[in-house]
Every structure is written in C-alpha cells, then in structure tokens.
Scaffold this motif. Structure first.
Motif, PDB file in Angstrom:
ATOM      1  N   LEU A   1       0.856  -1.192   0.000  1.00 28.66           N
ATOM      2  CA  LEU A   1       0.000   0.000   0.000  1.00 28.66           C
ATOM      3  C   LEU A   1       0.888   1.236   0.000  1.00 28.66           C
ATOM      4  O   LEU A   1       1.597   1.512   0.979  1.00 28.66           O
ATOM      5  CB  LEU A   1      -0.912  -0.029   1.227  1.00 28.66           C
ATOM      6  N   ALA A   2       0.868   1.964  -1.099  1.00 27.66           N
ATOM      7  CA  ALA A   2       1.738   3.135  -1.244  1.00 27.66           C
ATOM      8  C   ALA A   2       0.898   4.378  -1.511  1.00 27.66           C
ATOM      9  O   ALA A   2       0.123   4.413  -2.466  1.00 27.66           O
ATOM     10  CB  ALA A   2       2.727   2.918  -2.392  1.00 27.66           C
ATOM     11  N   GLY A   3       1.051   5.379  -0.668  1.00 25.60           N
ATOM     12  CA  GLY A   3       0.288   6.604  -0.862  1.00 25.60           C
ATOM     13  C   GLY A   3       0.005   7.294   0.452  1.00 25.60           C
ATOM     14  O   GLY A   3       0.450   6.856   1.520  1.00 25.60           O
ATOM     15  N   VAL A   4      -0.756   8.357   0.377  1.00 22.21           N
ATOM     16  CA  VAL A   4      -1.067   9.167   1.547  1.00 22.21           C
ATOM     17  C   VAL A   4      -2.546   9.050   1.879  1.00 22.21           C
ATOM     18  O   VAL A   4      -3.400   9.220   1.008  1.00 22.21           O
ATOM     19  CB  VAL A   4      -0.707  10.645   1.293  1.00 22.21           C
ATOM     20  N   PHE A   5      -2.838   8.746   3.143  1.00 22.07           N
ATOM     21  CA  PHE A   5      -4.223   8.745   3.610  1.00 22.07           C
ATOM     22  C   PHE A   5      -4.716  10.186   3.695  1.00 22.07           C
ATOM     23  O   PHE A   5      -4.037  11.052   4.258  1.00 22.07           O
ATOM     24  CB  PHE A   5      -4.327   8.098   4.986  1.00 22.07           C
ATOM     25  N   TYR A   6      -5.886  10.442   3.132  1.00 21.09           N
ATOM     26  CA  TYR A   6      -6.449  11.790   3.152  1.00 21.09           C
ATOM     27  C   TYR A   6      -7.099  12.113   4.489  1.00 21.09           C
ATOM     28  O   TYR A   6      -7.474  13.250   4.731  1.00 21.09           O
ATOM     29  CB  TYR A   6      -7.465  11.944   2.019  1.00 21.09           C
ATOM     30  N   SER A   7      -7.231  11.114   5.331  1.00 24.45           N
ATOM     31  CA  SER A   7      -7.853  11.327   6.631  1.00 24.45           C
ATOM     32  C   SER A   7      -7.140  10.459   7.656  1.00 24.45           C
ATOM     33  O   SER A   7      -6.981   9.250   7.461  1.00 24.45           O
ATOM     34  CB  SER A   7      -9.347  10.970   6.572  1.00 24.45           C
ATOM     35  N   GLU A   8      -6.717  11.075   8.738  1.00 22.91           N
ATOM     36  CA  GLU A   8      -6.077  10.313   9.815  1.00 22.91           C
ATOM     37  C   GLU A   8      -7.072   9.342  10.435  1.00 22.91           C
ATOM     38  O   GLU A   8      -6.708   8.221  10.834  1.00 22.91           O
ATOM     39  CB  GLU A   8      -5.547  11.274  10.878  1.00 22.91           C
ATOM     40  N   GLU A   9      -8.329   9.735  10.490  1.00 19.09           N
ATOM     41  CA  GLU A   9      -9.377   8.859  11.030  1.00 19.09           C
ATOM     42  C   GLU A   9      -9.511   7.591  10.187  1.00 19.09           C
ATOM     43  O   GLU A   9      -9.613   6.485  10.728  1.00 19.09           O
ATOM     44  CB  GLU A   9     -10.707   9.616  11.063  1.00 19.09           C
ATOM     45  N   TYR A  10      -9.505   7.769   8.844  1.00 23.27           N
ATOM     46  CA  TYR A  10      -9.624   6.599   7.959  1.00 23.27           C
ATOM     47  C   TYR A  10      -8.376   5.719   8.054  1.00 23.27           C
ATOM     48  O   TYR A  10      -8.474   4.498   8.030  1.00 23.27           O
ATOM     49  CB  TYR A  10      -9.838   7.062   6.523  1.00 23.27           C
ATOM     50  N   LYS A  11      -7.230   6.334   8.212  1.00 19.98           N
ATOM     51  CA  LYS A  11      -5.982   5.574   8.361  1.00 19.98           C
ATOM     52  C   LYS A  11      -6.040   4.700   9.610  1.00 19.98           C
ATOM     53  O   LYS A  11      -5.713   3.508   9.567  1.00 19.98           O
ATOM     54  CB  LYS A  11      -4.796   6.537   8.436  1.00 19.98           C
ATOM     55  N   GLN A  12      -6.464   5.284  10.721  1.00 21.33           N
ATOM     56  CA  GLN A  12      -6.542   4.525  11.974  1.00 21.33           C
ATOM     57  C   GLN A  12      -7.569   3.403  11.880  1.00 21.33           C
ATOM     58  O   GLN A  12      -7.372   2.307  12.419  1.00 21.33           O
ATOM     59  CB  GLN A  12      -6.886   5.470  13.132  1.00 21.33           C
ATOM     60  N   LYS A  13      -8.663   3.672  11.175  1.00 22.20           N
ATOM     61  CA  LYS A  13      -9.701   2.653  11.003  1.00 22.20           C
ATOM     62  C   LYS A  13      -9.157   1.459  10.232  1.00 22.20           C
ATOM     63  O   LYS A  13      -9.405   0.304  10.591  1.00 22.20           O
ATOM     64  CB  LYS A  13     -10.897   3.263  10.269  1.00 22.20           C
ATOM     65  N   CYS A  14      -8.407   1.734   9.172  1.00 24.13           N
ATOM     66  CA  CYS A  14      -7.818   0.648   8.372  1.00 24.13           C
ATOM     67  C   CYS A  14      -6.754  -0.108   9.162  1.00 24.13           C
ATOM     68  O   CYS A  14      -6.664  -1.340   9.091  1.00 24.13           O
ATOM     69  CB  CYS A  14      -7.208   1.209   7.090  1.00 24.13           C
ATOM     70  N   MET A  15      -5.957   0.628   9.935  1.00 23.56           N
ATOM     71  CA  MET A  15      -4.843   0.003  10.660  1.00 23.56           C
ATOM     72  C   MET A  15      -5.314  -0.901  11.790  1.00 23.56           C
ATOM     73  O   MET A  15      -4.565  -1.779  12.246  1.00 23.56           O
ATOM     74  CB  MET A  15      -3.906   1.076  11.204  1.00 23.56           C
ATOM     75  N   THR A  16      -6.553  -0.725  12.245  1.00 17.29           N
ATOM     76  CA  THR A  16      -7.076  -1.576  13.319  1.00 17.29           C
ATOM     77  C   THR A  16      -7.759  -2.836  12.783  1.00 17.29           C
ATOM     78  O   THR A  16      -8.153  -3.692  13.575  1.00 17.29           O
ATOM     79  CB  THR A  16      -8.079  -0.789  14.179  1.00 17.29           C
ATOM     80  N   MET A  17      -7.869  -2.945  11.461  1.00 18.67           N
ATOM     81  CA  MET A  17      -8.515  -4.119  10.881  1.00 18.67           C
ATOM     82  C   MET A  17      -7.559  -5.315  10.890  1.00 18.67           C
ATOM     83  O   MET A  17      -6.342  -5.147  10.724  1.00 18.67           O
ATOM     84  CB  MET A  17      -8.976  -3.824   9.453  1.00 18.67           C
ATOM     85  N   PRO A  18      -8.072  -6.545  11.066  1.00 16.26           N
ATOM     86  CA  PRO A  18      -7.209  -7.731  11.058  1.00 16.26           C
ATOM     87  C   PRO A  18      -6.373  -7.867   9.779  1.00 16.26           C
ATOM     88  O   PRO A  18      -5.230  -8.321   9.817  1.00 16.26           O
ATOM     89  CB  PRO A  18      -8.211  -8.882  11.182  1.00 16.26           C
ATOM     90  N   GLY A  19      -6.934  -7.438   8.639  1.00 15.98           N
ATOM     91  CA  GLY A  19      -6.218  -7.560   7.378  1.00 15.98           C
ATOM     92  C   GLY A  19      -4.990  -6.677   7.277  1.00 15.98           C
ATOM     93  O   GLY A  19      -4.145  -6.883   6.385  1.00 15.98           O
ATOM     94  N   TRP A  20      -4.861  -5.694   8.189  1.00 14.30           N
ATOM     95  CA  TRP A  20      -3.703  -4.803   8.133  1.00 14.30           C
ATOM     96  C   TRP A  20      -2.385  -5.551   8.375  1.00 14.30           C
ATOM     97  O   TRP A  20      -1.315  -5.086   7.970  1.00 14.30           O
ATOM     98  CB  TRP A  20      -3.857  -3.678   9.152  1.00 14.30           C
ATOM     99  N   GLN A  21      -2.463  -6.709   9.014  1.00 10.35           N
ATOM    100  CA  GLN A  21      -1.240  -7.504   9.248  1.00 10.35           C
ATOM    101  C   GLN A  21      -0.586  -7.928   7.932  1.00 10.35           C
ATOM    102  O   GLN A  21       0.603  -8.259   7.898  1.00 10.35           O
ATOM    103  CB  GLN A  21      -1.580  -8.748  10.069  1.00 10.35           C
ATOM    104  N   LYS A  22      -1.327  -7.910   6.851  1.00  7.37           N
ATOM    105  CA  LYS A  22      -0.786  -8.289   5.545  1.00  7.37           C
ATOM    106  C   LYS A  22      -0.246  -7.084   4.762  1.00  7.37           C
ATOM    107  O   LYS A  22       0.251  -7.245   3.642  1.00  7.37           O
ATOM    108  CB  LYS A  22      -1.874  -8.975   4.706  1.00  7.37           C
ATOM    109  N   VAL A  23      -0.336  -5.909   5.348  1.00  2.00           N
ATOM    110  CA  VAL A  23       0.013  -4.675   4.637  1.00  2.00           C
ATOM    111  C   VAL A  23       1.478  -4.303   4.837  1.00  2.00           C
ATOM    112  O   VAL A  23       2.001  -4.342   5.961  1.00  2.00           O
ATOM    113  CB  VAL A  23      -0.882  -3.511   5.104  1.00  2.00           C
TER     114      VAL A  23
END
Length: 375
Positions: A225-247
């Motif tokens: 995953l390469a790029g900039v999150f436009y929202s810190e809230e959305y970034k944190q939401k994605c980072m707390t998902m189980p699938g983030w371990q594959k990122v």
C-alpha cells in the motif's frame, strides 16, 4: 529556441504527471521553450528542460486561491510574454480571460468535471443544481472566449463539448508514457511473491476496508500500500482491521519509485466507488489503472460500464463490486490460483495500453492544437 509556452498552476506540483511528464516533456521534445509558473514558494529551477518558477506561497483553500490568484499572477505576468498560456484549474480561468484581453492565446487543461466535483461534499440537491448550473454557465462563457480546451475525460467528451464549445476542443487523457523496451516473461511473473499493489491517494472511495477484509483469510498474500491517507481517522480505522497484518505500508513515494512498486506485484488493486464521484460510469482519468496495465500486471477494477467494456474487449483483469467482499476475495483467489491466465491478462493489459491507452495516442491531439496556435 522555439515558440514559448507558459503553464500556470496554483494547485498542481512541479512533478505533476500530466502537465510536466506528459505535456511539458512533449513540448520540450518538439523544440518549444516551456516556463511553468506555480504558487508553491519554491526557488526557481530547471527540470526536464523546463524553467520552474514560483509566483508566491502555496494556498490550499479553493476560495483563497480564487480571491488571490488574480492579484498574484497579474503582478508577475505584467512584464512576462509567451506565445500560449495554459491554465490547469478553474481558479485560474479569471487569469485566462485577463490574458485574452491582453491579446494572448489561452488554453484550458480540464482535469476534472468541476461542476460535479464542487458538489461532491453536499447532499443538498437544490444546492447541487445551483452550483452545477452556475459552474457550467461560467465554463460556457469562458470557453467561447479562449482558444482551446483539453479534455482529460474522454468518456464525457460529448457532454463537455456541448457545455464548453471552443475553437479547439481535444481529448487529452493522462495515459502512460510507454516503455517499449519492457517485457515480462511467464517465468519471471511466476517467481514474484503473491503481492498485490495499490498506489496513489488513499481515501474512503478507494474501499480499502473492503479490500483488507477480503484478503484477511487468504494465506501468504501481501498487500503493498503506497500513498497518503487523506484522513487520519480513515488511516486509523484501516490500521485496526485484522487484514492490516498483511500490509506493507510505504506512505508517500516519488515518481522514480513507482516502477519498483508495480513491478514486484502479481496483481493491482485499482478499485474505486464511482457512485461517490462525478463519473459514476467510470473514468479514463484514473491513471493508476493504465500504469499498472502498462507494466503487464492484471487489475482488479470496479464493476462499472466503462471498465466492464474494457475488460470484455481486452481480458485484462476482473471487475468487482468494490463493496462486495466476497467478489473481491474471489477475484484475488482466482488470479492467484490461475497463474497462466493472470499472466495473459497482464500481457493483454499491456497490449491495450500500447494500442489505445498510451500518451502517444493523446500527444498527437495536444501537439496539433499547440502547433496550430503558434503558427
């Protein structure tokens, strides 16, 4: 030195893919002198055969750009001369009209369909209609007075041309500059790790949550995953998902790093929820689609009419509902389990770019207008 072209921009950067790496480089290669005037507060420099200058500090807010662009650019351009001026955002159209009154030739580089773009964040239907009506009326007024419009959204050609009648109206999409020496063998493709790439802006309409949920239970797969999150809230939401371990999260990257991002992957995620954009049928302006295809990598696309037709014609990827986790998961698994077909999809995608979606095909339209205006 040949004829002089001047780019004006208060929003885009000195590394912009279309203005600099497509249009600017084509003009330089054809012998034109190119000057780029930005509002970025950076020192004057020469890049890619072009002179880059700043006319003032960067202003991010659209309203502030509209209020201050005229004053800032007029002060700089009083003693500046070029054969053709190109503006690349609506906030500078006032400058285009001022330059026309001064006797200059002016073209507008239409990057988004702004009458829809400006209403994206409001749910008030009446307000949407008022904004769209006012924008279209202003665009019609301007287009009748300038020399040319470059439309970066060929899928909307007929509609935009009716709204913006102009002496020169040409489609100039932001398609990739093709590396014709590139090749990828089946053996090389099979040696790649099961990596899925995504690059570019990361926001809610790119449906990262659905994609992370879809790949969570697929063994061994990795998500670059390469790029900039436009929202810190959305970034944190994605980072707390189980699938983030594959990122493997890269964050901001340079244009020089892009080939290494694409060329390590076996497929590219280029999904987007187009129902939340100004082009619900899909858009050819999503350059990551064609950059991934140019690298012979199969793509996972949103299931919209434009891309369904492209996939039917070229068999270059799989279209899915970007909110349907099962469809996304099945598409990823299919490409992982059917290596030969996935490879052929990638080769077909590269052929599609070579035949139809390359900058070479758009450069002809662009240079035809510029050459005509500088005769």
């Amino acid at each position: 030195m040949g004829k002089h072209i001047c780019f004006l921009s208060s929003a885009f950067s000195r590394d912009d893919s279309l203005i600099i790496h497509r249009q600017g480089k084509s003009l330089v290669a054809a012998g034109y002198k190119v000057t780029c005037l930005f509002r970025d507060g950076m020192p004057t420099e020469h890049l890619y055969g072009m002179e880059m200058r700043s006319v003032g500090e960067k202003v991010k807010n659209v309203k502030d750009r509209i209020k201050s662009n005229g004053k800032v650019f007029k002060a700089y351009l009083k003693n500046f001369e070029a054969d053709v001026y190109q503006v690349s955002e609506p906030e500078l159209l006032q400058m285009g009209l001022w330059l026309k009154k001064r006797g200059s030739k002016v073209v507008f580089n239409l990057r988004e369909w702004y009458p829809y773009y400006y209403t994206r964040k409001t749910n008030n239907k009446l307000l949407k209609l008022i904004i769209e009506f006012c924008c279209e009326k202003y665009f019609r007024y301007v287009s009748k007075r300038i020399d040319g419009v470059f439309n970066c959204m060929p899928e909307m050609h007929d509609y935009i041309e009716k709204v913006m009648p102009c002496r020169y109206f040409e489609d100039v999409a932001n398609f990739p500059v093709v590396d014709r020496d590139f090749s990828l063998s089946y053996e090389e493709y099979c040696k790649r790790e099961p990596i899925i790439s995504y690059f570019g802006s990361i926001y809610i309409i790119s449906c990262q949550e659905e994609f992370l949920e879809a790949i969570n239970d697929i063994p061994d797969v990795k998500y670059l995953l390469a790029g900039v999150f436009y929202s810190e809230e959305y970034k944190q939401k994605c980072m707390t998902m189980p699938g983030w371990q594959k990122v493997d999260f890269i964050g901001r990257f340079s244009r020089a790093e892009l080939p290494s991002i694409i060329n390590c992957s076996v497929m590219g995620n280029v999904m987007k929820d187009f129902n939340k954009t100004e082009t619900p049928q899909g858009s050819y302006s999503i350059i990551k689609i064609f950059e991934t295809m140019e690298a012979a990598v199969p793509v996972i696309l949103a299931k919209v009419p434009l891309y369904e037709a492209m996939v039917e014609k070229y068999h270059c990827g799989i279209c899915v509902d970007p909110h349907n986790v099962d469809e996304i998961r099945n598409a990823v698994r299919y490409l992982l389990e059917h290596k030969r077909e996935a490879y052929e999809m990638g080769q077909n995608g590269r052929r599609a770019v070579l035949e139809e979606f390359s900058w070479e095909s758009q450069e002809r339209n662009y240079m035809k207008v510029m050459n005509a205006l500088t005769q």
